[in-house]
Design a protein around this motif. Structure first.
Motif: not given
Length: 339
Positions: A187, A190-191, A194, A221, A224-225, A228
């Protein structure tokens, strides 16, 4: 230095002055002599009693040998490897590594100061620049947030990835051993993307609605980021990464920056014998390069122009000159810098 600009003790009330206060908060406290600097004056803070010297505010603080930081930065950002740079400056590779970390801190402080004065007036482009450090079993991804018109870098984050693609049986076994000893967080990409969007969000909230546009490729991805974290209403434009990388491509800004990094940083050349031995030093060197790109590199070579990417993005020339003047002359303190 005729007088100290502030107390270097972060717990002192005199530490956070932006201008020299009218009252005298410091007193002379003798001097000392060294082989490198000669006679250096010492001071004492009348408020907290902290003792310090002129060298406390110098970039050569605690250094036993001076290195020309202007020449070092020029070598690092124009294709010279770490060992070649050390040979040219007649110092050890360890000394070069320490100065790279110093230049990175100075560059981050300069970038943070410029970002405070910047109002977004262009669309943003985001993409990942992939390379590796230590070995090809440790690929990485530098997430870049760039101005579509100015090619100004607004933010960067980095993530370590798991090696993928075609491998032999021996390579798959080696990857399994590496993952067992030091597993890669699936992950992390993605982190970190973000986190990049959080910086974009701060820019979008303060900008006009017309500039709330993000261009990316069709990475699975990214949507989704975006979903979020709380962001203002933005328009997300997705472009195939297989399109020709010309100036007509909506992703030209990051494609251009990718090309420049590949060309100018030895550890990211294609099929090179140079590679990053340390993730921290590689990230630091990337920050030195990207801030140099923002503040020093001409926006266009033909027709010849000395306007920089920062000025095209909207940084006032006076502010840019002030930041550039301090970057390699006055030590930046983290406690006085809002990153």
């Amino acid at each position: 230095m005729h007088h100290p600009p502030f107390c270097p003790n972060p717990e002192c009330s005199e530490h956070y002055h932006t201008t020299t206060p009218a009252h005298s908060w410091w007193a002379r406290d003798g001097s000392f002599t060294s082989r490198r600097s000669g006679t250096t004056r010492r001071f004492r803070c009348c408020s907290c009693g902290h003792r310090f010297s002129e060298a406390t505010f110098s970039l050569d603080y605690f250094a036993k040998k001076r290195i020309n930081l202007y020449r070092l930065r020029s070598l690092l950002t124009n294709g010279s490897s770490l060992r070649a740079t050390a040979r040219q400056l007649h110092v050890s590779t360890g000394a070069i590594t320490r100065r790279i970390m110093l230049l990175a801190r100075q560059s981050l402080a300069a970038h943070a100061e410029l970002m405070r004065e910047l109002l977004l007036r262009e669309e943003l482009v985001a993409d990942g620049f992939q390379s590796f450090w230590v070995s090809q079993f440790h690929p990485n991804n530098f997430n870049l947030l760039v101005g579509a018109d100015s090619q100004y870098l607004y933010a960067m984050t980095q993530a370590t990835l798991r090696r993928s693609g075609t491998m032999t049986a021996n390579q798959r076994n080696k990857r399994a051993r590496i993952e067992a000893a030091d597993p890669t967080d699936p992950s992390e990409l993605s982190r970190e993307f973000t986190r990049l969007l959080e910086t974009a969000g701060r820019l979008w909230w303060a900008s006009a609605e017309a500039y709330r546009v993000l261009r990316t490729d069709k990475h699975e991805r990214y949507p989704d980021c975006l979903a979020s974290i709380p962001l203002p209403p933005i328009r997300h434009i997705r472009i195939s990464s297989k399109q020709a990388r010309t100036t007509d491509n909506p992703l030209f800004a990051v494609n251009y920056l990718d090309r420049e990094v590949r060309k100018d940083l030895a550890e990211h050349h294609r099929e090179t014998v140079c590679f990053a031995r340390s993730a921290a030093v590689s990230t630091a060197r990337m920050w030195v390069y990207l801030v140099t790109h923002n503040c020093y590199k001409p926006y266009r070579i033909a027709p010849e122009s000395w306007v920089t990417h920062a000025e095209v993005a909207g940084v006032a020339p006076d502010a840019l000159r002030r930041v550039k003047r301090r970057m390699l002359t006055r030590r930046a303190f983290l406690s006085r810098t809002r990153l």
